[in-house]
Design an enzyme around this catalytic site. Sequence first.
Site, PDB file in Angstrom:
ATOM      1  N   GLU A 143      71.330   7.064  25.551  1.00  0.00           N
ATOM      2  CA  GLU A 143      69.859   6.511  25.215  1.00  0.00           C
ATOM      3  C   GLU A 143      70.060   4.972  24.955  1.00  0.00           C
ATOM      4  OE1 GLU A 143      69.104   8.842  21.675  1.00  0.00           O
ATOM      5  OE2 GLU A 143      68.038  10.284  22.981  1.00  0.00           O
ATOM      6  N   GLU A 299      67.653  16.003  26.942  1.00  0.00           N
ATOM      7  CA  GLU A 299      67.968  16.842  25.668  1.00  0.00           C
ATOM      8  C   GLU A 299      66.478  17.164  24.849  1.00  0.00           C
ATOM      9  OE1 GLU A 299      69.192  13.973  22.739  1.00  0.00           O
ATOM     10  OE2 GLU A 299      70.939  13.365  24.136  1.00  0.00           O
TER      11      GLU A 299
HETATM   12  C1  GAL Z   1      69.631  11.786  20.461  1.00  0.00           C
HETATM   13  C2  GAL Z   1      70.912  11.724  21.050  1.00  0.00           C
HETATM   14  C3  GAL Z   1      71.847  12.883  20.685  1.00  0.00           C
HETATM   15  C4  GAL Z   1      71.618  13.644  19.299  1.00  0.00           C
HETATM   16  C5  GAL Z   1      70.136  13.917  19.108  1.00  0.00           C
HETATM   17  C6  GAL Z   1      69.756  14.659  17.982  1.00  0.00           C
HETATM   18  O1  GAL Z   1      68.883  10.613  20.214  1.00  0.00           O
HETATM   19  O2  GAL Z   1      71.110  11.082  22.142  1.00  0.00           O
HETATM   20  O3  GAL Z   1      73.259  12.465  20.724  1.00  0.00           O
HETATM   21  O4  GAL Z   1      71.753  12.361  18.045  1.00  0.00           O
HETATM   22  O5  GAL Z   1      69.076  12.739  19.246  1.00  0.00           O
HETATM   23  O6  GAL Z   1      68.450  14.751  17.901  1.00  0.00           O
END
Ligand code: GAL
Length: 658
Positions: A143, A299
């Site tokens: 990110e 994610e």
């Molecule tokens: C994202 C990040 C992850 C985790 C996730 C939690 O921004 O890439 O590592 O922190 O959020 O929602």
Amino acid sequence: MIYYGGDYNPEQWDQQTVAEDIALMQEAGVNLVSVAIFGWSRLEPKDGVYEFGFYRDLLDRLHAAGIDVDLATGTASPPPWLGEMYPETLPVRADGTALTWGSRQQYNPASTKFREKAAELVEELAREFGSHPAVVMWHVSNEYGCHVSESFDPESRERFRLWLQARYGTLEQLNEAWGTQFWSQRYTSWSQVEPPANLPTFHNPIHLARWREFWSDQLLECYLAEKRVLQRVCPDLPVTTNYMGFFPTVDYWKWSPHLDLISNDFYPEPGDPRAGAQFAASSDLMRSLGGGRPFWQMEQTPSTVQWRDRNSPKRPGQFRLWSLGLVARGADAVLQFQWRQSRSGAETYHSGMVPHAGKLSPVWEEMVQTGADLKKLAPVAGHRLRASVAILWDWPSLWAAESAIGPIGWDPLTRVAQWHQSLYDLGFLVDFASPDSDLSGYEVVVVPSLFQVLPGLAEKLAGKTVIVTAGTGYQNGEAQVHLGGYLGPLRDLLGVRVVDLLPVAPTGLATGRITGAVRTRTRVQVRLDGQSYDGDGWAERIQVDQAEVVATFEGLDVDGLPAITRRGSAWYVGSFLDEAGRAALLERVLGSAPGGPQLAELPAGLEVVSRGPFQFLLNHGEDPVQFPVSAGTDLLTGRVARGQVTVGPRDAVVLDLR
Ligand code: GAL
């Protein structure tokens, strides 16, 4: 196949738990995990000392279990020793405070030392694991721009100056483009050009817009520095980095040619009725950034996150429904943060695929069910979608709008989301396109609040059904307004120009003898086809050069003025129409677009998306719905559907229409 799994952070667990994890992954149908995203301190415990045993053993075990690996370069969160030994790698706030370790992502993207140390680690890692049979993808950093996307240290200042020199050539040209004669800002030496920090009052808008562009480029340089190493050491493995939807800081159009595969992280609020639409928009953007190729959802969350003020869980079935929705819109991977919910640390209360209560939690059941369902969607992988509607979306235009001072706080992101949602609600599949994209494949193009318009766009839009909305075409690429009426290069296409801005400013009520007699405008409405719609306090005075007035304003001082116009198939909306207004206009415009998409009669709650020969029916509502189908087999149940299918609440049917 469709990949299913998530971020796996076994650094926090003992060997017994890792063994259990692998067994549970198999049970849930997990076939890919992302490893070592936050692994730097484990991979390089001391400067120049690399230890790969832990990960080698892990990758071997995952491979033996049939689980592929998206291997991260580990550079997203430097270990404390890096900042201690090389303080120049730490980002510095505008007030001069350096950020330190103890959280994550404490690096200055413009630091040469940081880039060097990251590249050294990546080189070692690539040599060690580039040919490991488990590894199918490189995941560079994590990110980019999240948490830290700028730094005000001396090295960054120097880089900013060099970047501006490369862009403008001479200081004279910069002075000219930036309008520095105003407020006596004229620079006589490059050494006077500073980052836009700690100013007495308003910045020069172009200064801030260029600062943001500079940082998008610095972050891209960080990514490319790692990618170059990976390409040299293992040229056959694809490389990605995870995006964050419409993340405002990084120009993903500029980045995307450098990614072998687009991947995305997205976390809509499950309690928001618009969450499904937001998820769809985020997916539509990813597909579009990849030029229509399938993307990976890197994610999403199994249930709750931990970073909102109140963190609500997903409703039963919502995770599965949204996962299937991702595949519908072009995802070939559905991955979660994170595999096992943490026992300690900042993300302890963020859900994981394996919850704290393990199999006792209903979340686990849904993880298993979704894994089984995604396996059945294997035939869908690789197929493309086809949209005939495009929405224009542009980061430099966003930066221009957000850097501008007055007349209102521009919020193009909200406007883009609103128009996307209206099209989504009406059942249209939408691509996003940049003003530089090839638009020839689209019949309809919506241009919501594209603040910065450069010459050439009108020619690309000519002949299409076009809806341009308020807040468009005020400026050129140097934050200079288009004189002679806003809309600038789009004036001829639309047959109108904007000659004045008439926003409503919030006021109080007064009842005094004189004050009570004063009238002010408190709202703006748009009258279209006999109905009034709210215009969110925004009216533009439109001068009609050569267009038909389709709707007029209602409100003090604006009553009867043109609000919506049309010249042939080019429509202009000089207001921020509410939801009902957008729907009414879209139905009127798209219902009549020659060769355009037809509005289907869709039941409430049902999202219908076609990907190749597969039709996804996704019911977001609380009641079962029925939908007419010719004939097809539901990939999820194996049932043959003919005539009509019923889709249960928060359930889906995926028809193979071949
Ligand atoms: C994202 C990040 C992850 C985790 C996730 C939690 O921004 O890439 O590592 O922190 O959020 O929602």
